[in-house]
Design an enzyme around this catalytic site. Structure first.
Site, short mmCIF file in Angstrom:
data_model
loop_
_atom_site.label_atom_id
_atom_site.label_comp_id
_atom_site.label_asym_id
_atom_site.label_seq_id
_atom_site.Cartn_x
_atom_site.Cartn_y
_atom_site.Cartn_z
N HIS A 173 0.74 -1.14 0.06
CA HIS A 173 0.17 0.11 -0.20
C HIS A 173 0.86 1.30 0.18
CE1 HIS A 173 -3.58 -2.36 1.17
NE2 HIS A 173 -4.28 -1.61 0.26
N ARG A 182 -15.66 -3.84 0.50
CA ARG A 182 -15.76 -2.41 0.42
C ARG A 182 -15.53 -2.13 -1.12
NH1 ARG A 182 -10.37 -0.77 -0.67
NH2 ARG A 182 -10.85 1.47 0.01
N LYS A 242 -4.52 8.46 -8.99
CA LYS A 242 -5.36 7.43 -10.02
C LYS A 242 -5.25 7.79 -11.50
CE LYS A 242 -9.11 7.50 -6.41
NZ LYS A 242 -9.54 6.05 -6.23
C1 HEM Z 1 -5.98 -7.13 2.39
C2 HEM Z 1 -6.35 -7.17 0.98
C3 HEM Z 1 -5.83 -5.93 0.19
C4 HEM Z 1 -5.12 -6.05 -0.65
C5 HEM Z 1 -4.39 -7.41 -1.42
C6 HEM Z 1 -4.99 -4.77 -1.53
C7 HEM Z 1 -4.27 -4.31 -2.46
C8 HEM Z 1 -3.92 -3.09 -2.91
C9 HEM Z 1 -3.24 -2.48 -3.97
C10 HEM Z 1 -2.22 -3.49 -4.81
C11 HEM Z 1 -3.49 -1.20 -4.24
C12 HEM Z 1 -2.45 -0.54 -5.27
C13 HEM Z 1 -1.39 0.03 -4.57
C14 HEM Z 1 -0.41 0.59 -5.61
O1 HEM Z 1 -0.65 1.76 -6.33
O2 HEM Z 1 0.60 -0.04 -6.08
C15 HEM Z 1 -4.31 -0.94 -3.28
C16 HEM Z 1 -4.76 0.34 -3.11
C17 HEM Z 1 -5.38 0.97 -1.97
N1 HEM Z 1 -6.10 0.17 -0.99
FE1 HEM Z 1 -5.87 -1.82 -0.64
N2 HEM Z 1 -5.64 -3.85 -0.45
C18 HEM Z 1 -6.27 -4.63 0.57
C19 HEM Z 1 -7.27 -4.23 1.38
C20 HEM Z 1 -7.46 -2.90 1.62
C21 HEM Z 1 -8.22 -2.40 2.77
C22 HEM Z 1 -8.87 -3.12 3.75
C23 HEM Z 1 -8.35 -1.11 2.54
C24 HEM Z 1 -9.22 -0.13 3.39
C25 HEM Z 1 -9.11 0.93 3.80
C26 HEM Z 1 -7.68 -0.81 1.42
C27 HEM Z 1 -7.22 0.63 0.92
C28 HEM Z 1 -6.78 0.86 -0.21
C29 HEM Z 1 -6.86 2.21 -0.87
C30 HEM Z 1 -7.35 3.48 -0.23
C31 HEM Z 1 -5.95 2.20 -1.89
C32 HEM Z 1 -5.85 3.42 -3.05
C33 HEM Z 1 -7.00 3.09 -4.06
C34 HEM Z 1 -7.19 4.29 -5.01
O3 HEM Z 1 -6.86 5.26 -4.71
O4 HEM Z 1 -7.39 4.02 -6.16
N3 HEM Z 1 -7.01 -1.81 0.70
N4 HEM Z 1 -4.84 -1.93 -2.41
#
Ligand code: HEM
Lengths: 346, 199
Positions: free
Chosen positions: A193, A223, A317
């Protein structure tokens, strides 16, 4: 329930589109006129009939074409599907979860017969009839996770839990919002993250991780997350960003309606029984602006969300280059009337 | 906490002797020798349980003699930094679980030691590391997967596919590498001037 599967493409001529029913059931992610990151996790409870939340695993009109697109991506880059050796038990857990859920909720499409370890899986839309021994990978044509995720919409990551953290140690990732499984595999929750702006200072990841470490079997959570994509392209990977990046510079006032898509991820998380791993599913939905504005509330609201969006989020984004053109186009569909609370169309 | 530093990029606290360790395994690269001297000089008891590994050609001038003067239980020299890594793996395979690993030198070298130790079941955070020497990064091109060593500026040209890559701060411990992404993907040909990496 019968699903009519569309024949469509997510590359080259981009024939993907949504039927009026698919538009109606689109998981619009904004319950108010503004957006900021939050720990937006809720129980993954059955939702209203025909909605994408009705069943734990949602199969829709794009199923067959999405699976074909995944196969093309994998043929070009096999590293989109990887699993570290210790994840094999979690892979079987995933086979069970997906087959049972798909067969239970879509009996016309999928049938699972279990006789001890002897399983028979029938997938009618993809014309598959496979008998295999649960737990014996040599009885399937692909490793277990790859086998089942070639037949299930959405990307999947398997997270191992150890040292009070979650480790992304396996995944099938072919329709991602610009992040690389090949780069991220083996990372923990805070590491993968790391590129996300602002959320760290809001302690979002700390709180989300703490919550997930305590996730209970049989009590999945979900979510919504969103971004935007130019053209209905599933493979917006960093690997191929040198090919699709230029699309972002092609948006004009004339083509916004067709080219600019809102991309919503319905993310669900389950604790798995044998491995104690967590499966994270990332089920993506694409809708172009022409389709979106057929729902007046969504047109008004998305216009306002995009207009007020923090620049850090827009930059992360990847919207910066076409954001203003899109806001100007959406403005014509926003009469300034108040919007009702909640996600649903009025 | 410095919020400019991404959570995927490890921070190295500096070499500190762990007196509880049954034995010490020290790997030295480039300008790393002074960090080892600072941490180990005078610690007679500990030095009796210490193995130091380094490469002839890589340890900066004067470093080698001073490492010798420490009189560790073992001091082992390798011909090149690649051999050094192999030697490290061999020693680690023969060591018991209670060995403490120390590494001092370039960030790219620390990354490789930590990654190889991790493959052998060592928790990355348990490796004691100190960064010494100039700023240079090991970067993997996300498009063609080629790894360039010693990248000092961004953007740089990938020697695998020839594209101009932005060096991101995102770091993979498994690959011991930062990520490079094409900088002019959206407007081909629009490549800003290269800037030295500051850290
Ligand atoms: C456990 C499972 C999860 C996985 C495998 C996962 C994976 C990822 C990945 C790979 C990214 C992209 C990061 C990048 O730019 O390289 C991301 C973005 C993000 N994740 Fe997760 N995530 C998980 C759970 C969560 C949870 C529970 C939250 C709760 C708040 C969260 C919040 C976010 C947010 C806010 C972003 C930015 C998204 C955007 O602005 O488009 N993630 N996540």
């Amino acid at each position: 329930m019968t699903v009519h599967f569309k024949q469509e493409t997510f590359r080259d001529d981009y024939t993907y589109s949504n039927s009026p029913e698919a538009i109606r059931r689109f998981p619009f992610p904004f319950d108010k006129d503004e957006y900021m990151y939050s720990v937006n996790i809720e129980q993954h409870m059955p939702g209203p009939a025909k909605s994408p939340f009705e069943f734990p695993i949602d199969i829709d009109e794009h199923y067959v074409s999405e699976m074909r697109d995944r196969a093309i991506t994998l043929a070009q880059d096999p590293k989109r599907c990887q699993s570290l050796p210790h994840m094999i038990t979690a892979e079987w857990d995933l086979v069970e979860l997906l087959m049972e859920s798909m067969a239970k909720h879509y009996p016309e499409l999928f049938t699972l017969t279990q006789d001890g370890d002897r399983w028979r899986w029938i997938n009618r839309p993809l014309d598959i009839d496979q008998t295999f021994t649960f737990g014996d990978a040599s009885t399937l044509p692909y490793p277990p996770m790859e086998y089942i995720t070639r037949q299930c919409q959405g990307d999947f990551a398997l997270l191992d839990q150890r040292l009070d953290n979650l480790w992304m140690d396996a995944g099938m990732i072919t329709s991602q919002a610009d992040w690389s499984l090949d780069f991220d595999i083996g990372m923990n929750f805070l590491e993968w993250h790391a590129p996300v702006p602002l959320a760290k200072d809001m302690a979002i990841f700390e709180r989300a991780l703490k919550f997930l470490l305590n996730l209970q079997q049989g009590r999945p959570v979900r979510r919504l997350n969103w971004t935007m994509t130019i053209n209905p392209r599933l493979d917006t990977s960093p690997e191929n960003y040198d090919k699709w990046g230029a699309d972002r510079a092609t948006v004009t006032p004339e083509n916004v309606g067709r080219k600019v898509h809102l991309r919503v991820e319905l993310q669900a998380m389950w604790r798995l029984p044998r491995s104690n791993a967590i499966v994270f599913s990332i089920r993506g939905y694409l809708i172009n602006m022409d389709e979106l504005v057929t729902v007046p509330k969504w047109a008004r609201r998305f216009h306002r969300v995009l207009r007020e969006l923090r620049p850090e989020l827009a930059e992360y984004k990847g919207l910066t280059r076409y954001r203003q053109t899109t806001i100007d186009w959406l403005a014509k569909h926003d009469d300034g009337a108040p919007t009702s609370p909640g996600f649903q169309p009025d | 906490m410095n919020t400019d530093v991404m959570d995927s990029r490890p921070t190295y606290g500096g070499l500190r002797l762990d007196p509880r360790a049954k034995s010490h395994l020290v790997v030295v690269d480039g300008d790393g020798a002074p960090a080892v001297l600072d941490a180990f000089a005078g610690a007679e008891d500990e030095l009796n349980r210490t193995t130091i590994l380094c490469a002839h050609e890589d340890v900066a001038a004067g470093g080698l003699e001073r490492l010798c003067a420490l009189r560790a239980a073992r001091l082992q020299l390798s011909g090149s930094s690649e051999d050094l890594l192999t030697e490290f793996e061999r020693v680690l395979d023969g060591a018991d679980m209670s060995v403490r690993i120390y590494v001092a030198g370039r960030e790219s070298f620390i990354g490789k030691v930590v990654a190889s130790a991790a493959l052998r079941g060592v928790v990355p955070d348990s490796v004691v590391a100190e960064r010494r020497g100039g700023v240079s990064r090991r970067v993997q091109c996300v498009h063609c997967k080629h790894i360039d060593e010693g990248v000092t500026a961004s953007p740089y040209r990938c020697s695998g596919c020839g594209q101009h890559l932005l060096v991101r701060d995102h770091f993979s411990r498994r690959l011991a590498a930062f990520q490079g992404v094409r900088i002019d993907a959206e407007i081909p040909g629009e490549v800003p001037p290269a800037m030295e990496l500051a850290s």
